[in-house]
Each structure stands twice: as C-alpha cells, then as structure tokens.
Motif scaffolding. Structure first.
Motif, PDB file in Angstrom:
ATOM      1  N   PRO A 161     -11.711  17.201   2.314  1.00 39.61           N
ATOM      2  CA  PRO A 161     -11.591  15.814   1.875  1.00 39.61           C
ATOM      3  C   PRO A 161     -12.236  14.872   2.888  1.00 39.61           C
ATOM      4  O   PRO A 161     -12.251  15.152   4.086  1.00 39.61           O
ATOM      5  CB  PRO A 161     -10.078  15.591   1.806  1.00 39.61           C
ATOM      6  CG  PRO A 161      -9.467  16.947   1.778  1.00 39.61           C
ATOM      7  CD  PRO A 161     -10.400  17.841   2.516  1.00 39.61           C
ATOM      8  N   LYS A 162     -12.755  13.743   2.393  1.00 38.94           N
ATOM      9  CA  LYS A 162     -13.397  12.759   3.262  1.00 38.94           C
ATOM     10  C   LYS A 162     -12.561  11.488   3.306  1.00 38.94           C
ATOM     11  O   LYS A 162     -12.138  10.971   2.274  1.00 38.94           O
ATOM     12  CB  LYS A 162     -14.811  12.431   2.761  1.00 38.94           C
ATOM     13  CG  LYS A 162     -15.770  13.607   2.776  1.00 38.94           C
ATOM     14  CD  LYS A 162     -17.171  13.192   2.334  1.00 38.94           C
ATOM     15  CE  LYS A 162     -17.812  12.256   3.330  1.00 38.94           C
ATOM     16  NZ  LYS A 162     -19.219  11.935   2.962  1.00 38.94           N
ATOM     17  N   VAL A 163     -12.313  11.001   4.520  1.00 39.48           N
ATOM     18  CA  VAL A 163     -11.521   9.790   4.720  1.00 39.48           C
ATOM     19  C   VAL A 163     -12.326   8.786   5.520  1.00 39.48           C
ATOM     20  O   VAL A 163     -12.967   9.131   6.525  1.00 39.48           O
ATOM     21  CB  VAL A 163     -10.198  10.110   5.450  1.00 39.48           C
ATOM     22  CG1 VAL A 163      -9.524   8.826   5.940  1.00 39.48           C
ATOM     23  CG2 VAL A 163      -9.256  10.875   4.537  1.00 39.48           C
ATOM     24  N   LEU A 164     -12.276   7.529   5.081  1.00 45.05           N
ATOM     25  CA  LEU A 164     -12.887   6.425   5.814  1.00 45.05           C
ATOM     26  C   LEU A 164     -11.787   5.618   6.488  1.00 45.05           C
ATOM     27  O   LEU A 164     -10.841   5.173   5.832  1.00 45.05           O
ATOM     28  CB  LEU A 164     -13.675   5.514   4.867  1.00 45.05           C
ATOM     29  CG  LEU A 164     -14.176   4.189   5.456  1.00 45.05           C
ATOM     30  CD1 LEU A 164     -15.186   4.437   6.572  1.00 45.05           C
ATOM     31  CD2 LEU A 164     -14.780   3.304   4.365  1.00 45.05           C
ATOM     32  N   VAL A 165     -11.890   5.430   7.798  1.00 47.00           N
ATOM     33  CA  VAL A 165     -11.007   4.531   8.539  1.00 47.00           C
ATOM     34  C   VAL A 165     -11.810   3.264   8.792  1.00 47.00           C
ATOM     35  O   VAL A 165     -12.695   3.228   9.633  1.00 47.00           O
ATOM     36  CB  VAL A 165     -10.549   5.161   9.867  1.00 47.00           C
ATOM     37  CG1 VAL A 165      -9.633   4.198  10.617  1.00 47.00           C
ATOM     38  CG2 VAL A 165      -9.847   6.488   9.619  1.00 47.00           C
ATOM     39  N   SER A 166     -11.497   2.206   8.035  1.00 47.19           N
ATOM     40  CA  SER A 166     -12.327   1.000   8.070  1.00 47.19           C
ATOM     41  C   SER A 166     -11.733  -0.123   8.901  1.00 47.19           C
ATOM     42  O   SER A 166     -12.301  -1.213   8.980  1.00 47.19           O
ATOM     43  CB  SER A 166     -12.576   0.497   6.641  1.00 47.19           C
ATOM     44  OG  SER A 166     -11.354   0.190   5.999  1.00 47.19           O
ATOM     45  N   SER A 210     -15.888  -1.606  11.726  1.00 49.55           N
ATOM     46  CA  SER A 210     -16.715  -2.744  11.317  1.00 49.55           C
ATOM     47  C   SER A 210     -16.805  -2.868   9.800  1.00 49.55           C
ATOM     48  O   SER A 210     -17.040  -3.955   9.267  1.00 49.55           O
ATOM     49  CB  SER A 210     -18.130  -2.597  11.896  1.00 49.55           C
ATOM     50  OG  SER A 210     -18.814  -1.497  11.312  1.00 49.55           O
ATOM     51  N   ILE A 211     -16.596  -1.764   9.084  1.00 44.69           N
ATOM     52  CA  ILE A 211     -16.755  -1.779   7.622  1.00 44.69           C
ATOM     53  C   ILE A 211     -15.697  -2.649   6.966  1.00 44.69           C
ATOM     54  O   ILE A 211     -15.950  -3.296   5.950  1.00 44.69           O
ATOM     55  CB  ILE A 211     -16.721  -0.338   7.069  1.00 44.69           C
ATOM     56  CG1 ILE A 211     -17.960   0.430   7.529  1.00 44.69           C
ATOM     57  CG2 ILE A 211     -16.634  -0.334   5.542  1.00 44.69           C
ATOM     58  CD1 ILE A 211     -18.010   1.876   7.071  1.00 44.69           C
ATOM     59  N   GLY A 212     -14.495  -2.690   7.551  1.00 48.22           N
ATOM     60  CA  GLY A 212     -13.421  -3.483   6.958  1.00 48.22           C
ATOM     61  C   GLY A 212     -13.736  -4.958   6.879  1.00 48.22           C
ATOM     62  O   GLY A 212     -13.175  -5.676   6.044  1.00 48.22           O
ATOM     63  N   LYS A 213     -14.639  -5.428   7.742  1.00 42.95           N
ATOM     64  CA  LYS A 213     -15.001  -6.849   7.741  1.00 42.95           C
ATOM     65  C   LYS A 213     -16.309  -7.113   7.001  1.00 42.95           C
ATOM     66  O   LYS A 213     -16.768  -8.245   6.936  1.00 42.95           O
ATOM     67  CB  LYS A 213     -15.123  -7.325   9.189  1.00 42.95           C
ATOM     68  CG  LYS A 213     -13.835  -7.179   9.979  1.00 42.95           C
ATOM     69  CD  LYS A 213     -14.033  -7.558  11.438  1.00 42.95           C
ATOM     70  CE  LYS A 213     -12.773  -7.347  12.257  1.00 42.95           C
ATOM     71  NZ  LYS A 213     -12.965  -7.651  13.683  1.00 42.95           N
TER      72      LYS A 213
END
Length: 531
Positions: free
Chosen positions: A3-8, A31-34
C-alpha cells in the motif's frame, strides 16, 4: 504490491518510520498539504493520506483520489476533511481522539488557575518593574464548584484533576451514566443547574448543531455572578460577544480561551479585556501529545491497510485486528447474502432486515451490517463499499433493521437477510463452515447447502422430473461447465430451486435456451466477488 501512503503534513520521523517498518510505501512531503494543486495532482496514486490540520481534504480532492481507502488525522479535529464526501467515496476517515487528551485537560486546568490568580497580567506588570501586589487579588480553587460541560474522555480527566484540587464537580452530559458519574466522583446535573451552581465552567464537547452557542447570551445570564469560564474545546461553543459584554458588566469575573469561532483569531471581542487569558489553540501543543497522535495515526492506518482493522473511524464501525481475523469469513458471507438479494431485486428496495442467530450475534454487528448493505447496493452501484453503502441506503430511504436471537437450529450461527420491496420480500440465509467458506443454507424458505462461487446460476421451478438433466444438458451444449450443483425443494411437486457453481459466466445463448424450455420461473446468472 505494498500500500502507498502520502504524509502531506508535518509528522514526526518516528511516525513515518512506523509506515516503513510495517512494509508500507510512504511518501513524506509536508509541503504538499499547503499546495492544493500539487495535492490534486498526486493524490490518485495513494491508498492512504496522513494529515494534521494544514491539508484540506475537500470534495474536489476526493474526486481525484481514485485509489484512496483511508484518511488519518493526527489529532481530534477533522474540520479540514469533508467527511460526507469521503463517506460517499467509500474512504474511511480516522482521527486520534485520545493521543492529546491529557495535554488538553491540563491546559484547561492551567487556564483556570491563570484566570483565578490573574497570572498573565501580574506577570506583565512585574516584568514592567511594578510591584502591584494589592491589584491582583485572586480566588482559591479549593472548595469551589467546577461545572464541566461534557464529561467524555477529556472532560473526565478534567473532573479527576479538579477533584485532586479539592473542588466540587458537577457535570452536564446527556450521555453520562450514573455509574460513570459515580466513578468520576461528580454529580450529574442538568445544564440550568450547572449554570446556577458553578464558580468555574469548563467546556469539553464537540461543536454540533446542538452544542453551538451552548453558552449563549441567555445561558450566560443564568450563571452565578462572578463565574469564570474556560473553553479549550471548540470555538463556537460560547457566544464570544455576549461573554465579552458579561465580563464588562462584571457578571462574569474572567475567562480563559484557547479556541475561537474564527481561527486564526486575529481579533475577538474577548481580546484585551481584564481577567481574560487567551492562547492560540495550544490545547494539544506539547511534545508528548504531538508525538503520541502521530504514532497513533501511523499505527491505525497501517493496521487498516494491512489487516482490515478499523480504529477511531468517524464514518465506519471500529473493528479490531482480532475481530477482523475472526470475522473475515462472516463479513464475506454478509456481502454474498446482500449481493444475492441485490442482483435478484429489480424494483426499489424499501427495507433491509438482517437476523443474526447464535454465535454470530455476539460479533461486531455494525461491521457485518455494513458488509451486507454494501452487497445489496453493489447491484446498482459497483463502486460502493462498506463505508459508502449505509450513506447510499439512507439517501434512498431504505430502512435498515437488525435482530439477534439465540442459537435456534442445527448451525452454531447464521445470518438471514431479507430485502423488502412494494411487491415482495426476498430472504436468503447463510453460514460459515469450519473450513472458513461461506455457504448459502436457505433461499425462499427452502433449505440447501450451496458453496459460493464467482460465477453462479440460480433457477426456480416446480419440482418435476427432468430438471437436472435439462440444466446439465443445456449448459453442456453451450460450453458451460458445472463445478457444483445444489438442489432444494419445499415439498414433492412443489416449489424448487437450484444453485449452480459454474467455471465461467453462462453465455446469453445458454440462458435463453434454458428459459426457452418453459420449465423455469426464473433463470438468473449471479456474480460474487470472492477476493
């Protein structure tokens, strides 16, 4: 494939390492979260999304999240996640409600003490070289009455700490049982009584339609003169303008606020008032709490993606890892029962009734119910799952009912599902044998023992000679091989059914040939997801 998880958002490296150690392919890029555009661009690659408060998971983001299965929020508040949209999409939303409970409770106690002794103002005065000892006359907490609105996890900790400070504690919480109140050592009261008795009031409830402005101008007027009010829960629970007026009039002696109706709070009616202590939403801001919630969300998401265990979900029943292991075959059975009924029902469904008999009645019925409803709904919406199915059923006005009973037959436990339409009721029952394989054991009140296969054929007819030969001969002539064949009937010459497990889906020619014999009332091909 892992499984792939993004921590944004910003999570500790220790939390990110938990994903890696569990064999999950994790991308850590706060940085992706912003960056809304970047998030929209990449979210379709991931099975899981781990966030704090910066990432905004909107309906637009969810529309692009084609593979997303779970969102994990490190913390309590999920204001930045569109939960209804996630539910429709079939995405589980988890939070970590207990990781910062102690920290938030301690902050409420700290604000209460700071307000009681005017510590911030005295600190500022002393730093300025003044010695205004007589100006800062405070009050003791000992023997004072603390009114706690919301005695859940955080509120319960506040109650415990307040009793340690020798305060009398009264609590208003519609869900607080007398047993729980006794264990906490508090007196359960109605809101009006709390308002009238409390020297200090602290709020620990979520912001809902029922709790919004629970301390309105009207309710603030009901409070004891000289009361001090603390809010470390959610902005919007207190009418800030009304509270400011009550402080100016002298009715309220002070307040301690960590949360505001609009955040970031760059202005508020409470700012710069004497006796008011304000902090910028620091309730969860301790090193321990930030680490705890990050570790907890990583473990929860990993457990779900790897084992199916669901913890602290806001739109799905919780299922422990042990339950997921034991219940796995029963969850599949519930889905198969729903799929059978859904594929055979061609008119709008009014109700779905589920009966749990024997051992299965002791299991996690919420999860089993979600699986059954999903099975029914998949007939018209293949993308539905256990998260989105109850939402879809509610939107369609389908009434869901659940019944349990003690063991009543030959099986240790079974599930019976009934679908109700305007014209009829259709029932099917099943169980799980010791080999872990689901079986259909009753259809239309007729007992059978049918193994569930990916491709099946269901027929109904009158019990007359030649049915078996007709089925076998017709399917064979059309190149369809039968893997398993189960028959059942009520009485000799009465209603009869057949369930055939086929190696491949029956061809249209085979189905038309069977219908053309005139022997069958129904000839229905069925598909079941076995994975």
């Amino acid at each position: 494939m892992a499984p792939k998880v993004l921590v944004s958002d910003k999570l500790s490296e220790t939390a990110v390492q938990i994903f890696r150690d569990r064999g999950i392919d994790v991308t850590f890029d706060p940085s992706i979260g912003k960056d809304k555009d970047k998030l929209l661009e990449v979210i379709g690659q991931y099975d899981g999304l781990a966030i704090r408060s910066a990432t905004k998971v909107t309906e637009k983001v969810l529309a692009e999240a084609t593979n997303l299965k779970v969102i994990g929020r490190a913390g309590i508040g999920v204001d930045n996640v569109d939960i209804p949209a996630a539910s429709k999409k079939g995405v589980i939303v988890m939070n970590t409600p207990f990781g910062n409970s102690v920290t938030t409770a301690e902050h409420a106690i700290s604000l209460m003490m700071a307000v009681a002794r005017q510590i911030p103002e005295a600190n500022e005065s002393t730093h300025a070289g003044k010695w205004e000892k007589s100006r800062f006359m405070g009050v003791e907490l000992t023997a004072k009455t603390l009114g706690v609105i919301g005695a859940g996890n955080i509120g319960g900790i506040v109650c415990d700490r307040a009793r340690g400070l020798k305060m009398k504690v009264v609590a208003f919480d519609p869900f607080l049982s007398e047993e729980r109140a006794a264990k906490l050592g508090v007196t359960k009261v109605e809101l009006d009584e709390l308002l009238a008795k409390a020297d200090f009031i602290t709020l620990h409830v979520p912001l809902t339609d029922k709790t919004r402005n629970i301390l309105s101008a009207e309710n603030i007027a009901k409070t004891k003169k000289g009361v001090r009010i603390i809010n470390c829960a959610r902005g919007g629970l207190v009418d800030e303008a009304a509270l400011a007026e009550a402080i100016k009039s002298g009715h309220v002696a002070g307040a301690g606020f960590d949360v505001f109706e609009v955040e970031p709070a760059t202005e508020s009616p409470l700012f710069n008032l004497p006796g008011v202590v304000v902090t910028p939403h620091l309730g969860a801001s301790t090193t321990e709490a930030q680490e705890n919630v990050a570790l907890q969300v990583a473990e929860q998401m990993s457990d779900y993606l790897l084992t199916g265990a669901v913890q602290n979900a806001l739109n799905m029943p919780s299922v422990t890892a042990e339950e997921a292991r034991v219940m796995g075959p029963w969850v599949k059975l519930a889905g198969h029962l729903g799929a059978f009924a859904g594929q055979l029902t061609d008119e709008p469904i009014k109700a779905i009734n589920i009966l749990y008999d024997g051992a299965v009645s002791e299991m996690n019925l919420d999860a089993l119910g979600c699986a059954a409803i999903a099975g029914v709904m998949k007939a018209t919406n293949p993308d539905v799952n256990m998260v989105s199915a109850p939402v879809l059923a509610k939107e369609r006005g389908v009434q869901i009912s659940t019944t349990t009973q003690d063991k009543s037959g030959a099986f240790d436990g079974y599930i019976k599902l009934t679908v109700v339409t305007d014209s009829r009721e259709r029932s099917i029952a099943g169980t799980v044998f010791s080999d872990g394989k689901p079986r259909f054991i009753q259809i239309k009140g007729i007992n059978i023992d049918a193994e569930v296969g990916e491709h099946m054929l269901y027929t109904t007819n009158k019990d007359v000679p030649g049915i078996i030969g007709t089925l076998g001969g017709t399917l064979g002539a059309n190149g369809v091989n039968i893997a398993n064949f189960t028959l059942g009937r009520k009485d000799a010459g009465g209603d009869a059914i057949a369930m055939l497990y086929l190696d491949a889906a029956p061809t249209d020619n085979a189905l038309e040939a069977l219908r053309g014999t005139g022997l069958f009332q129904q000839v229905r091909p069925l598909e079941f997801a076995l994975g």
